[in-house]
Write an enzyme that holds these catalytic residues in place. Structure first.
Site, PDB file in Angstrom:
ATOM      1  N   SER A   1       0.704  -1.002  -0.042  1.00 41.03           N
ATOM      2  CA  SER A   1       0.103  -0.058   0.133  1.00 41.03           C
ATOM      3  C   SER A   1       0.893   1.013  -0.162  1.00 41.03           C
ATOM      4  CB  SER A   1      -0.890   0.023   1.271  1.00 41.03           C
ATOM      5  OG  SER A   1       0.066   0.361   2.319  1.00 41.03           O
ATOM      6  N   ASP A   2       0.200   2.323  -0.113  1.00 40.59           N
ATOM      7  CA  ASP A   2       0.907   3.417  -0.072  1.00 40.59           C
ATOM      8  C   ASP A   2       0.889   3.978   1.881  1.00 40.59           C
ATOM      9  OD1 ASP A   2       2.497   6.010  -0.197  1.00 40.59           O
ATOM     10  OD2 ASP A   2       1.525   6.640  -1.928  1.00 40.59           O
ATOM     11  N   TYR A   3       1.461   4.988   1.882  1.00 43.11           N
ATOM     12  CA  TYR A   3       1.819   5.175   3.276  1.00 43.11           C
ATOM     13  C   TYR A   3       0.220   5.402   3.902  1.00 43.11           C
ATOM     14  CZ  TYR A   3       4.745   7.111   7.034  1.00 43.11           C
ATOM     15  OH  TYR A   3       5.274   7.627   8.248  1.00 43.11           O
ATOM     16  N   THR A   4      -0.054   4.533   4.948  1.00 42.19           N
ATOM     17  CA  THR A   4      -1.338   4.558   5.563  1.00 42.19           C
ATOM     18  C   THR A   4      -2.527   4.575   4.740  1.00 42.19           C
ATOM     19  OG1 THR A   4      -1.267   6.875   6.134  1.00 42.19           O
ATOM     20  CG2 THR A   4      -0.258   5.667   7.705  1.00 42.19           C
TER      21      THR A   4
END
Ligand code: NOJ
Length: 757
Positions: free
Chosen positions: A282-285
Site C-alpha cells: 500500500s502507500d503510506y497509511t
C-alpha cells in the site's frame, strides 16, 4: 550458505527429494517455511514499518518497532540507512523464532546520495540508456548502504501541471512514459535481484494517481476505462512486463473504490489480466485512509484490502491489528492471508535473503560506491541532458568566456533547491551552486558577479509551508528594492545577465499542488527590472513542473528550462551555457500559456468542432481569452545548432498484418556546432471506432549529427504500433488510413500517409 534456524532441516529434506508436480525450489522452500508459521507470523510478514527516518509522508510513524521485529510482526522496514544500522535491525529479525529476514526499503527516486535531476528532468533527456544508467547507479549506492527495495519508479502519467508530483514522473505521454518505466526497472533490478548491487523496484502508484481532479494531491480520480487503458495504464504494464518485483497502490480512488482496496485493479487487472506475480504494497497509511474515504472502520477497510489483493500494509497496521479478528468472523479467508504472505516471502527468496540475510551489508562499500567521482560525473552528464532550450535569439547562448556575466536570482548561489523534491537520501550541502559552477568553468571569479536580486517569494506564509524539510525559501532581511538595486548595478557593468528564477524545490512534489503555476511575484518584478537595463537577458527557469512562462518568454533573449538539476547543478549549467555540451533536451510535457488551459497535452482528441488555425471561431472548441495551443508543445526543445528535416519516405504506403513500413527521414545539421537531436515519430489515425487522438508518439531516436552532416533516421511501423483499446477494451488495429508524422517536436513534423489493409 547461511540457512535460517528452524527451517534448515526441512529445507535440506525438501530440496533433496525429487518433486514431480514441477514445484520450483522457491515454491518448495516457501511451502516449508509457511508450514512452520503461525497465523500471527504470517500476518506479521504483511506489516511494513518505519521508525521515523527519512521523509515522513503521513502523520503516523510506527511504534515499538524493535519488539515487533522480535515477535515476528514486521515483514519490511524503511527509513533505516547504513550497513551498521541495517545489520542491527536485520539481526533482530534473524534471531526471532523463525528468523525470517526483513525487506529494507527506501524512496530512491532520482539517485541515492548522488542526486540526479528530478525524474521530469531526466525524462527531458529522452535518453532511456542514460536514465537506466542513473537507476543502476542509484541501486549501487543504495545497496551499498544496505537498502535493497526501492519505491521507484513513479510512472503516473500527469497532464496537469498543478499537480506537484508531476515532478516525480516522466510527464504526459504514455509511450515515452512506458519506455522510461521499462528502462528504470531494468536499471534498478539488473538481471538478478540477488546481485548485491541491484535492488527490487516498485512501480507506483497503481493507478491513475496523476489524474487527480483539479491537480489537487490525493484527490479523486474518475475516468473511462477506454481512457485508462489507452492513456494511463500502459506505463505500469510496461514496468510489469520488464519484471518489476513490487507494485505500490495509490492513494486515490478508481471507479469509486480506493486503489488499495480495489479488487478490479489489484487482482482482475494486475494479476489476472497482466500476470503480475510479485507483491503489492500500500502507500503510506492508504489502508487506514479508506476510513476517511468513507469505506468503513479499520477492520472493514483492512479486510477489503486483503480481499482485493493488497499484500503489504505500509505503516498503518490495519492488517496487523485486525486480520485475525476478520478471519475468525469469516470476513477474510486464510487463503488470502497465505497468498499475501507467500508473495512477500517469494520476494525475499528472489532477493537472496534466505541464503544470506546480510548479503547487502558490506562495510567497505559505502566509501567506494557512494558519491564516487564516477557517480558525480554521471549526475553531471544527466543534468546537462535534462535542460531544455526554449528560446535563443541572436545566438545569445552559448556564452563566451570573455563576457562579463551578472549572475542573478534566488537560485544563483543556492544549494538548497538544486536537488529538487523527493531527494530524502541526498544532502543539499553537497550541491554545486550555479555560481561555483561558473567559477569552476571559467577558472576564476573574474568574469562573474553575483546578486540575489529577489527572494524566491516574499510570502512568509508560503515559505513556512515550503520549508518543511529545511529552508528552501530564504526571505532576505533586505527589502526587495535594495536587492533589485544591487542586481541592476552589477548588470550595468556586465555584458550579459543570467538570471535563475522559478520555484523552490518543495513548491512541487508531494502535497505541493498549486492553483496557479507562475513564477512568484517577487521574481517577476526582478525580471521586469533586469529587462529595463537593456542587457542581453538569459533566463534559466528552475521548477518541478511546467510553469506558465509567457511574460518570461517575452522578456528573455534566451530561455532554458533546467528543472532541479541535482547535485552537479552548477557544473552542468555552466557546461551548457558555455557550450561544452550543446543542449538536446525535449519537453516531456506541454507548457501551458496559462493555468486555465490545464490539463493540456499534445495527444488531445480532435472533437467534433475543431478550431482551424489559432484565431477564435464562434461555435468551435476554443477559448475567448487564450489560444488553444500551448506556449511550448510536447517534444519541443532547441539546440545551439539548427536541424533541418527533409525527404520523409515510406518503404510502402500499404501496411498489412505481416509486413512493416520503414519510414526514413533525413536530418541535417545546418548550424556550426555538432549536436544531438531527438527525432520523433507520431502517428495519426484518420478514422477509428473510438475518437482518435490528434496524434500519438510511437517512436523516437536520439542521434548525434556533426555540423554540416546529414543522418538518415529510420523507424519501423508495424500493425502492432497502431493498436489501441476499443470500446470493448480489445487491443486492436483497425484497417484504414493513417499518417506517419516525423519531426523535431509534436507540432513541427513532416507527414506521409499510409493505409493499413
Ligand atoms: C508516500 C508516497 O506517496 C510514496 O510515493 C512513497 O513511496 C511513500 N510515501 C513512502 O515514503
Amino acid at each position: 550458505m547461511k540457512i535460517l534456524k528452524g527451517i534448515a532441516l526441512s529445507l535440506i529434506v525438501l530440496t533433496s527429494c525429487h518433486v514431480s508436480n514441477k514445484k520450483t525450489d522457491m515454491d518448495i522452500f516457501v511451502d516449508g517455511l509457511m508450514d512452520k508459521m503461525t497465523l500471527q507470523e504470517k500476518i506479521g510478514q504483511l506489516n511494513l514499518v518505519t521508525p521515523g527516518g527519512g521523509i515522513l509522508t503521513g502523520s503516523v510513524v510506527s511504534t515499538d518497532v524493535e519488539q515487533k521485529i522480535k515477535d515476528g510482526q514486521v515483514g519490511g522496514i524503511f527509513g533505516i540507512y547504513g550497513p551498521e544500522k541495517v545489520r542491527q535491525a536485520q539481526s533482530i529479525a534473524v534471531n526471532s523464532r523463525l528468523g525470517i529476514p526483513m525487506l529494507f526499503g527506501s524512496d530512491v527516486i532520482h539517485g541515492y546520495k548522488t542526486t540526479y535531476p528530478i525524474p521530469l528532468g531526466l525524462a527531458s533527456s529522452w535518453d532511456t540508456t542514460l536514465i537506466s544508467q542513473t537507476a543502476t547507479m542509484a541501486a549501487k549506492e543504495a545497496t551499498a548502504d544496505g537498502i535493497f527495495w526501492n519505491f521507484s519508479p513513479m510512472v503516473d502519467i500527469a497532464k496537469d501541471a498543478r499537480w506537484g508530483r508531476i515532478a516525480e514522473g516522466a510527464g504526459e505521454d504514455v509511450y515515452l512514459g512506458s519506455q522510461i518505466a521499462k528502462a528504470m526497472v531494468k536499471g534498478y533490478q539488473g538481471n538478478d535481484l540477488a546481485d548485491p548491487t541491484t535492488m527490487m523496484a516498485t512501480v507506483k502508484h497503481m493507478a491513475l494517481y496523476g489524474a487527480a481532479e483539479a491537480g489537487r494531491d490525493y484527490n479523486t480520480v474518475d475516468m473511462s476505462r477506454v481512457r485508462m487503458y489507452n492513456e494511463y495504464l500502459p506505463p505500469y504494464k510496461a514496468a510489469i512486463d520488464a519484471g518489476v518485483g513490487c507494485v505500490m497502490s495509490a492513494f486515490n480512488d478508481v471507479d469509486g473504490v480506493p486503489a488499495s482496496g480495489n479488487k478490479w485493479l489489484l487482482t482482475d487487472l494486475l494479476r489476472d489480466e497482466w500476470g503480475f506475480n510479485g507483491f503489492v504494497v500500500s502507500d503510506y497509511t492508504s489502508v487506514n485512509e479508506m476510513i476517511d474515504h468513507g469505506m468503513g472502520d479499520l477492520q472493514a477497510v483492512s479486510a477489503q484490502c486483503i480481499n482485493a489483493g493488497l499484500d503489504m500494509d505500509m505503516v498503518g497496521e490495519g492488517f496487523l491489528t485486525t486480520l485475525e479478528k476478520s478471519l475468525n468472523e469469516g470476513k477474510v479467508t486464510e487463503k488470502s492471508i497465505d497468498m499475501a504472505c507467500r508473495r512477500i516471502l517469494e520476494a525475499k527468496y528472489k532477493l537472496g535473503l534466505f541464503d544470506d540475510p546480510f548479503r547487502y551489508l558490506d562495510d567497505s562499500r559505502p566509501s567506494t560506491d557512494i558519491l564516487s567521482e564516477q557517480n558525480r560525473d554521471l549526475a553531471r552528464v544527466a543534468a546537462q541532458r535534462s535542460f531544455v532550450l526554449l528560446k535563443n535569439n541572436n545566438n545569445t547562448l552559448p556564452l563566451k568566456k570573455n563576457q562579463k556575466v551578472a549572475l542573478i536570482g534566488p537560485f544563483a548561489n543556492d544549494k538548497s533547491n538544486m536537488l529538487g523534491t523527493w531527494a530524502p537520501t541526498g544532502d543539499v550541502n553537497l550541491s554545486v551552486t550555479i555560481l561555483d559552477g561558473f567559477i569552476n568553468q571559467l577558472g576564476s571569479a573574474n568574469n562573474v558577479r553575483y546578486a540575489k536580486g529577489a527572494n524566491v517569494s516574499d510570502d512568509s506564509e508560503l515559505a513556512a509551508k515550503v520549508n518543511v524539510f529545511g529552508t528552501r525559501i530564504d526571505i532576505d532581511k533586505r527589502s526587495s528594492k535594495q536587492m533589485i538595486q544591487e542586481a541592476k548595478s552589477i548588470a550595468a557593468s556586465s555584458d550579459v545577465i543570467v538570471a535563475i528564477v522559478g520555484e523552490a524545490s518543495e513548491m512541487s512534489g508531494e502535497s505541493s499542488s498549486r492553483s496557479d503555476i507562475v513564477i512568484p511575484a517577487s521574481q517577476k518584478l526582478l525580471i521586469k527590472e533586469l529587462k529595463k537595463t537593456g542587457k542581453p537577458l538569459v533566463l534559466l527557469t528552475m521548477s518541478g513542473r511546467p510553469l506558465a512562462l509567457g511574460e518570461e518568454l517575452e522578456a528573455a533573449d534566451a530561455l532554458m528550462q533546467i528543472w532541479n538539476p541535482g547535485v552537479e547543478a552548477g557544473n552542468a549549467v555552466a557546461d551548457v551555457l558555455y557550450g561544452v555540451y550543446n543542449p538536446s533536451g525535449k519537453l516531456p510535457v506541454s507548457f501551458p500559456r496559462n493555468v486555465g488551459q490545464v490539463p493540456i497535452y499534445y495527444s488531445q482528441k480532435i472533437t467534433g468542432r475543431p478550431q482551424e488555425g489559432e484565431d477564435f471561431q464562434k461555435f468551435k472548441s476554443n477559448y475567448l481569452d487564450v489560444e488553444n495551443s500551448p506556449l511550448f508543445p510536447f517534444g519541443y526543445g532547441l539546440s545551439y545548432t539548427r536541424f533541418e528535416y527533409s525527404n520523409l519516405k515510406l518503404s510502402t504506403n500499404k501496411l498489412n498484418f505481416n509486413n512493416t513500413i520503414v519510414a526514413t527521414i533525413d536530418v541535417t545539421n545546418r548550424g556550426k556546432l555538432d549536436g544531438e537531436e531527438t527525432v520523433q515519430l507520431y502517428i495519426r489515425d484518420m478514422v477509428s471506432s473510438i475518437t482518435p487522438a490528434i496524434k500519438e508518439l510511437k517512436g523516437f531516436s536520439k542521434v548525434f549529427i556533426p555540423s554540416g552532416e546529414t543522418r538518415s533516421v529510420k523507424f519501423n511501423i508495424a500493425a502492432d504500433d497502431l493498436r489501441f483499446y476499443n470500446a470493448a477494451l480489445e487491443f486492436v488495429a483497425e484497417r484504414g488510413d493513417f499518417e506517419a508524422q516525423i519531426g523535431t517536436n509534436s507540432n513541427d513534423v513532416l507527414i506521409a500517409p499510409f493505409t493499413l489493409e
